[in-house]
Design a protein around this motif. Structure first.
Motif, short mmCIF file in Angstrom:
data_model
loop_
_atom_site.label_atom_id
_atom_site.label_comp_id
_atom_site.label_asym_id
_atom_site.label_seq_id
_atom_site.Cartn_x
_atom_site.Cartn_y
_atom_site.Cartn_z
N GLU A 260 0.81 -1.22 0.00
CA GLU A 260 0.00 0.00 0.00
C GLU A 260 0.85 1.27 0.00
O GLU A 260 0.33 2.37 -0.23
CB GLU A 260 -0.92 0.00 1.21
CG GLU A 260 -0.19 -0.02 2.55
CD GLU A 260 -1.13 -0.31 3.71
OE1 GLU A 260 -2.35 -0.14 3.54
OE2 GLU A 260 -0.64 -0.70 4.78
N HIS A 261 2.16 1.11 0.25
CA HIS A 261 3.06 2.26 0.29
C HIS A 261 4.25 2.10 -0.64
O HIS A 261 5.18 2.91 -0.60
CB HIS A 261 3.58 2.48 1.72
CG HIS A 261 2.52 2.82 2.70
ND1 HIS A 261 2.07 1.94 3.67
CD2 HIS A 261 1.78 3.95 2.86
CE1 HIS A 261 1.12 2.52 4.38
NE2 HIS A 261 0.92 3.73 3.92
N CYS A 262 4.25 1.09 -1.48
CA CYS A 262 5.45 0.76 -2.25
C CYS A 262 5.43 1.37 -3.64
O CYS A 262 4.45 1.24 -4.38
CB CYS A 262 5.61 -0.75 -2.36
SG CYS A 262 7.21 -1.23 -3.04
N ALA A 263 6.54 2.03 -3.99
CA ALA A 263 6.70 2.57 -5.34
C ALA A 263 7.55 1.65 -6.21
O ALA A 263 7.36 1.59 -7.42
CB ALA A 263 7.33 3.96 -5.29
N GLY A 264 8.51 0.94 -5.60
CA GLY A 264 9.37 0.09 -6.42
C GLY A 264 10.49 -0.54 -5.64
O GLY A 264 10.58 -0.43 -4.41
N LEU A 265 11.36 -1.21 -6.39
CA LEU A 265 12.58 -1.81 -5.85
C LEU A 265 13.77 -1.25 -6.61
O LEU A 265 13.68 -0.95 -7.80
CB LEU A 265 12.57 -3.34 -6.01
CG LEU A 265 11.44 -4.13 -5.35
CD1 LEU A 265 11.59 -5.62 -5.68
CD2 LEU A 265 11.42 -3.91 -3.84
N GLU A 266 14.89 -1.13 -5.91
CA GLU A 266 16.12 -0.67 -6.55
C GLU A 266 17.19 -1.74 -6.39
O GLU A 266 17.39 -2.28 -5.30
CB GLU A 266 16.61 0.64 -5.92
CG GLU A 266 17.69 1.33 -6.73
CD GLU A 266 19.06 1.26 -6.07
OE1 GLU A 266 20.06 1.51 -6.76
OE2 GLU A 266 19.12 0.96 -4.87
N ALA A 267 17.86 -2.06 -7.50
CA ALA A 267 18.91 -3.08 -7.50
C ALA A 267 20.22 -2.44 -7.07
O ALA A 267 20.91 -1.81 -7.87
CB ALA A 267 19.05 -3.70 -8.89
N ALA A 268 20.57 -2.60 -5.81
CA ALA A 268 21.79 -1.99 -5.27
C ALA A 268 22.95 -2.98 -5.43
O ALA A 268 23.28 -3.73 -4.52
CB ALA A 268 21.59 -1.61 -3.81
N GLY A 269 23.56 -2.96 -6.60
CA GLY A 269 24.51 -4.00 -6.97
C GLY A 269 25.74 -4.08 -6.11
O GLY A 269 26.21 -5.17 -5.76
N TRP A 270 26.31 -2.93 -5.75
CA TRP A 270 27.58 -2.96 -5.01
C TRP A 270 27.37 -3.48 -3.60
O TRP A 270 28.17 -4.28 -3.10
CB TRP A 270 28.19 -1.55 -5.00
CG TRP A 270 28.19 -0.95 -6.37
CD1 TRP A 270 27.52 0.17 -6.78
CD2 TRP A 270 28.85 -1.46 -7.54
NE1 TRP A 270 27.72 0.39 -8.12
CE2 TRP A 270 28.53 -0.59 -8.61
CE3 TRP A 270 29.67 -2.55 -7.80
CZ2 TRP A 270 29.00 -0.78 -9.90
CZ3 TRP A 270 30.14 -2.75 -9.09
CH2 TRP A 270 29.81 -1.88 -10.12
N ASP A 271 26.31 -3.04 -2.95
CA ASP A 271 26.02 -3.55 -1.61
C ASP A 271 25.64 -5.03 -1.66
O ASP A 271 25.94 -5.78 -0.73
CB ASP A 271 24.89 -2.73 -0.98
CG ASP A 271 25.31 -1.31 -0.69
OD1 ASP A 271 25.89 -1.07 0.37
OD2 ASP A 271 25.06 -0.44 -1.54
#
Length: 331
Positions: A260-271
């Motif tokens: 209900e509050h989610c806009a998306g996911l981000e692929a944080a490759g280095w971490d």
């Protein structure tokens, strides 16, 4: 009655954000969630011990029904002005010069970073909140861009304390506050209504998630914070960073808990690579290639990003790519 005690000097301007109502708001968040944060961190330690002992992360059989159910989706950018176009995003610290440079840029979204890009000193954290407060209200000199990027705040992760603000509970016991709740709470308390009234909204990036349990905790924080300020449920939008090896196996569950509050996911490759090294260091059959060959087209990384994109597309979420480490040439 619980309250927040300041354990550091009040520099010029800090009173703007460290007001009594704001600190009361932070105290109420701790009343509700301090114990759950401790539970989350205990679970992290137990999970880390299992992986150090050779247990590999897997898809959870108990949440298979969530992954199999194609009927649900996330809020996405609908009803979140300024998040419709995220093709270029910029990140950086929240010093005054960096705030001005970011808001003068041509990026679509600016990730105002109180986490990786900011050393968590008292001056940096509270000074950054003051800079954001002023920038949102057009009070920072030097901002000339009429088409400023949408601001999204990245608070610190669940594991980081804020030792300069002390939570005193109903029994008089004292604890360091949660950096995550302090960063989120001060920004939301002071800026959410102003952003909404001026055609934007309170948007966040959630770092270092390791499980859907942690996403569920953030969602509960969002619900309570909105209720406390009389803001409609679902107004907050969050982008979750997928940057740990355990979160990769729970992407759909993380979206579900935040839906209900989610806009998306981000692929944080280095971490993510760091998480792989950290958690599989005792597993001899998994060895990474030399550093110069650790690119995004490596099968390990391609599998990660392909799954993230497919998951986001299936659930109506934005899929944000890995950051490119480029330095701007502003003064």
């Amino acid at each position: 009655m619980s309250y927040i005690k300041i354990n550091a000097p009040l520099e010029t301007g800090f009173g703007t954000v460290l007001s009594e109502p704001a600190l009361t708001f932070i105290a109420k968040l701790h009343d509700e969630f301090a114990g759950t944060i401790c539970d989350v961190l205990r679970t992290r330690r137990a999970r880390a011990a299992e992986m150090n002992g050779g247990t590999l992360p897997r898809f959870k059989p108990e949440t298979a029904r969530i992954r199999a159910d194609r009927s649900w989706s996330v809020a996405g950018s609908a009803g979140a002005p300024g998040l419709e176009d995220r093709r270029v995003e910029l990140t950086g610290p929240v010093t005054e010069d960096e705030v001005v440079a970011a808001l003068n840029s041509q990026a679509k979204v600016w990730l105002a970073d109180l986490e990786d890009a900011t050393s968590p000193t008292w001056a940096n954290i509270i000074g950054g909140q003051v800079n954001l407060f002023r920038a949102i209200r057009g009070q920072l000199p030097g901002i000339t861009n009429d088409n400023q990027p949408t601001i999204g705040l990245r608070p610190r992760g669940w594991h980081l304390p804020e030792k300069h603000l002390i939570y005193v509970d109903d029994n008089g016991s004292e604890f360091s506050t949660s950096g995550a709740l302090v960063d989120f709470g001060l920004y939301f308390f002071h800026n959410a209504r102003y952003l909404i009234d001026n055609g934007s909204g309170p948007y966040f990036y959630l770092p270092k998630l390791e499980s859907s349990q942690e996403a569920r905790l953030w969602n509960k924080v969002f619900v309570l914070a909105q209720n406390m300020l009389g803001i409609e449920k679902g107004t907050i939008r969050a982008t979750a960073h997928i940057e740990t090896i355990t979160a990769v196996f729970q992407m759909e569950e993380i979206l579900f808990e935040l839906r209900e509050h989610c806009a998306g996911l981000e692929a944080a490759g280095w971490d993510y690579l760091f998480s792989v090294v950290k958690n599989l260091r005792n597993t001899t059959e998994y060895v990474l290639p030399d550093r110069e060959r650790l690119t995004m087209d490596l099968p390990l990384m391609k599998a990660f990003t392909d799954r993230l994109v497919a998951t986001c597309h299936r659930r109506g979420a934005h899929a944000i790519g890995t950051m490119s480490n480029l330095m701007s040439d502003h003064p």
